[in-house]
Design a protein around this motif. Structure first.
Motif, PDB file in Angstrom:
ATOM      1  N   LYS A  40      40.667 -51.037 145.959  1.00  0.00           N
ATOM      2  CA  LYS A  40      40.690 -49.702 146.565  1.00  0.00           C
ATOM      3  C   LYS A  40      39.758 -49.619 147.766  1.00  0.00           C
ATOM      4  O   LYS A  40      40.084 -48.969 148.777  1.00  0.00           O
ATOM      5  CB  LYS A  40      40.300 -48.652 145.523  1.00  0.00           C
ATOM      6  CG  LYS A  40      40.314 -47.225 146.052  1.00  0.00           C
ATOM      7  CD  LYS A  40      39.913 -46.234 144.953  1.00  0.00           C
ATOM      8  CE  LYS A  40      39.904 -44.811 145.494  1.00  0.00           C
ATOM      9  NZ  LYS A  40      39.500 -43.829 144.442  1.00  0.00           N
ATOM     10  N   ASP A  49      52.266 -51.105 137.672  1.00  0.00           N
ATOM     11  CA  ASP A  49      52.773 -49.818 138.157  1.00  0.00           C
ATOM     12  C   ASP A  49      51.851 -49.218 139.217  1.00  0.00           C
ATOM     13  O   ASP A  49      52.012 -48.062 139.605  1.00  0.00           O
ATOM     14  CB  ASP A  49      52.900 -48.816 136.993  1.00  0.00           C
ATOM     15  CG  ASP A  49      54.053 -49.171 136.067  1.00  0.00           C
ATOM     16  OD1 ASP A  49      55.164 -49.412 136.571  1.00  0.00           O
ATOM     17  OD2 ASP A  49      53.833 -49.209 134.836  1.00  0.00           O
ATOM     18  N   GLY A  50      50.880 -50.018 139.673  1.00  0.00           N
ATOM     19  CA  GLY A  50      49.876 -49.508 140.598  1.00  0.00           C
ATOM     20  C   GLY A  50      50.218 -49.754 142.053  1.00  0.00           C
ATOM     21  O   GLY A  50      51.395 -49.847 142.439  1.00  0.00           O
ATOM     22  N   THR A  51      49.183 -49.863 142.870  1.00  0.00           N
ATOM     23  CA  THR A  51      49.359 -50.113 144.303  1.00  0.00           C
ATOM     24  C   THR A  51      49.895 -51.518 144.518  1.00  0.00           C
ATOM     25  O   THR A  51      49.897 -52.354 143.595  1.00  0.00           O
ATOM     26  CB  THR A  51      48.023 -49.974 145.043  1.00  0.00           C
ATOM     27  OG1 THR A  51      47.138 -51.029 144.604  1.00  0.00           O
ATOM     28  CG2 THR A  51      47.376 -48.627 144.776  1.00  0.00           C
ATOM     29  N   GLN A  52      50.325 -51.801 145.735  1.00  0.00           N
ATOM     30  CA  GLN A  52      50.863 -53.130 146.038  1.00  0.00           C
ATOM     31  C   GLN A  52      49.834 -54.217 145.757  1.00  0.00           C
ATOM     32  O   GLN A  52      50.172 -55.267 145.192  1.00  0.00           O
ATOM     33  CB  GLN A  52      51.309 -53.208 147.502  1.00  0.00           C
ATOM     34  CG  GLN A  52      51.925 -54.551 147.882  1.00  0.00           C
ATOM     35  CD  GLN A  52      52.415 -54.578 149.316  1.00  0.00           C
ATOM     36  OE1 GLN A  52      52.657 -53.545 149.923  1.00  0.00           O
ATOM     37  NE2 GLN A  52      52.550 -55.767 149.870  1.00  0.00           N
ATOM     38  N   ASP A  53      48.574 -53.966 146.135  1.00  0.00           N
ATOM     39  CA  ASP A  53      47.515 -54.950 145.876  1.00  0.00           C
ATOM     40  C   ASP A  53      47.306 -55.153 144.379  1.00  0.00           C
ATOM     41  O   ASP A  53      47.121 -56.289 143.912  1.00  0.00           O
ATOM     42  CB  ASP A  53      46.198 -54.506 146.517  1.00  0.00           C
ATOM     43  CG  ASP A  53      46.206 -54.675 148.025  1.00  0.00           C
ATOM     44  OD1 ASP A  53      47.033 -55.460 148.527  1.00  0.00           O
ATOM     45  OD2 ASP A  53      45.392 -54.010 148.704  1.00  0.00           O
ATOM     46  N   GLU A  54      47.328 -54.053 143.621  1.00  0.00           N
ATOM     47  CA  GLU A  54      47.150 -54.156 142.175  1.00  0.00           C
ATOM     48  C   GLU A  54      48.297 -54.941 141.545  1.00  0.00           C
ATOM     49  O   GLU A  54      48.072 -55.776 140.650  1.00  0.00           O
ATOM     50  CB  GLU A  54      47.057 -52.754 141.559  1.00  0.00           C
ATOM     51  CG  GLU A  54      45.758 -52.031 141.884  1.00  0.00           C
ATOM     52  CD  GLU A  54      45.727 -50.601 141.389  1.00  0.00           C
ATOM     53  OE1 GLU A  54      44.663 -49.961 141.506  1.00  0.00           O
ATOM     54  OE2 GLU A  54      46.765 -50.099 140.881  1.00  0.00           O
ATOM     55  N   LYS A  69      40.038 -52.983 140.279  1.00  0.00           N
ATOM     56  CA  LYS A  69      40.706 -51.870 140.965  1.00  0.00           C
ATOM     57  C   LYS A  69      39.822 -51.293 142.079  1.00  0.00           C
ATOM     58  O   LYS A  69      40.315 -50.954 143.156  1.00  0.00           O
ATOM     59  CB  LYS A  69      41.073 -50.784 139.952  1.00  0.00           C
ATOM     60  CG  LYS A  69      42.153 -51.209 138.968  1.00  0.00           C
ATOM     61  CD  LYS A  69      42.417 -50.148 137.906  1.00  0.00           C
ATOM     62  CE  LYS A  69      43.101 -48.939 138.493  1.00  0.00           C
ATOM     63  NZ  LYS A  69      43.498 -47.972 137.448  1.00  0.00           N
TER      64      LYS A  69
END
Length: 263
Positions: A74, A101-106, A70
Motif C-alpha cells: 500500500k 481478491d485484493g489489489t493487483q499487487d496483493e 499489505k
C-alpha cells in the motif's frame, strides 16, 4: 506498524562494499557474490532494531506478517525476500487466500506465495474466467494444470458454456484421472478445428491416451498439412508411443525454409 526497507538498507551497504572491492572481482563473479551478501545481511543485526531482518519477521504472528505485507504494498515500500521467506516457511494459506481478491499487487504477491496450492485452485479458475489480463490468465492456467483433477467438473461446465474454451481444453489435457468425456472433447476439437492443429495435437499428447494415435496418424498423413503441423503431430504421435516413418516433402513450405534453410 513500522515498515523497514531492508532492501534499501542492503543496497546502501552493497554500494559501499562494491566501491571498496571493485578491483577484486570480475563482473560475472559479482553475480554469485551479491546473493551471498544479501543472505548474510539477513542474519546481521540492524543497530536501530537490535535484531536481524530475519529475526524481525520471525517474531511476528501470522496475522502481523500479512498485515505487514499489505502495508508494504500500500505504501510502496519494497517487499524484501526476508518478509516473503517468513511467510513461505509457515502454513499461511488461510491468510493469503483473501489477498487474491485484493489489489493487483496483493494478487501478484499472493499468487507467488501460494503457487499451485490446492486450496487456491478453485479461486484461480474464477480469476481465469473473469480477468481481462492475458498474463494473469496464463499464470492461473499454469497453476490449475498442476491440480486439474480438482476442478475438472467446473472446467467441463465452462467448456460446455463456451467460457474460455481454449484454456479449458488446456486444463483438461492435464487431468490424471482419465475421463472418456475429456478424451472425446479433446479428439472432437482436434478433428474439427483446422486452424489449431498443432495446439490441439499437443493437448492429446499431454493427455496421454493411446487411443488418440489413430486420429493423429490419420491427420499427419494428409497431403495439405504444413511443416509446423507435421512437426507437432509427429511429436504427439511419438509421445503416445507411436511412430510415423513416411517421408514427406515440405521443400515448398515457407516455415520449412525458415527453420531448415540448408535443406
Amino acid at each position: 506498524m513500522k515498515l523497514y526497507d531492508f532492501d534499501g538498507m542492503f543496497d546502501e551497504k552493497l554500494s559501499e562494499y562494491i566501491a571498496k572491492n571493485s578491483s577484486k572481482y570480475k563482473e560475472n563473479e559479482w553475480e554469485d557474490i551479491i546473493p551471498e551478501l544479501y543472505k548474510k545481511f539477513g542474519d546481521t543485526p540492524i543497530k536501530s532494531l537490535g535484531k536481524t531482518p530475519r529475526e524481525y519477521y520471525a517474531e511476528m504472528t501470522d496475522g502481523e506478517l500479512i498485515k505487514c505485507l499489505k502495508l508494504h504494498l500500500k505504501n510502496g515500500v519494497p517487499v524484501s525476500e526476508f518478509l516473503c521467506s517468513a511467510i513461505e516457511c509457515r502454513n499461511m494459506t488461510a491468510g493469503l487466500l483473501p489477498l487474491l481478491d485484493g489489489t493487483q499487487d496483493e494478487v501478484e504477491y499472493a499468487m507467488n506465495l501460494l503457487g499451485a496450492n490446492p486450496a487456491a485452485i478453485g479461486k484461480y479458475l474464477e480469476m481465469l474466467c473473469s480477468s481481462d489480463n492475458e498474463d494473469m490468465k496464463n499464470r492461473c492456467v499454469d497453476f490449475i494444470k498442476e491440480n486439474a483433477d480438482a476442478v475438472l467438473d467446473a472446467v467441463k461446465e465452462n467448456y460446455k458454456n463456451g467460457v474460455e474454451r481454449e484454456y479449458m481444453l488446456e486444463i483438461m489435457s492435464r487431468v490424471t484421472q482419465k475421463d472418456d468425456g475429456v478424451f472425446d472433447i479433446l479428439v472432437k476439437e482436434f478433428r474439427s478445428d483446422p486452424d489449431e492443429v498443432p495446439m490441439h495435437a499437443s493437448y492429446l499428447a499431454a493427455y496421454g491416451d493411446e487411443r488418440a494415435l489413430e486420429y493423429l496418424l490419420d491427420k499427419i498423413d494428409e497431403d495439405g498439412i504444413t511443416f509446423v503441423e507435421y512437426q507437432e503431430l509427429k511429436f504427439a504421435i511419438e509421445a503416445l508411443g507411436g511412430e510415423y516413418k513416411k517421408e514427406r516433402d515440405f521443400s515448398s513450405d515457407p516455415f520449412y525454409k525458415l527453420i531448415m534453410p540448408d535443406k
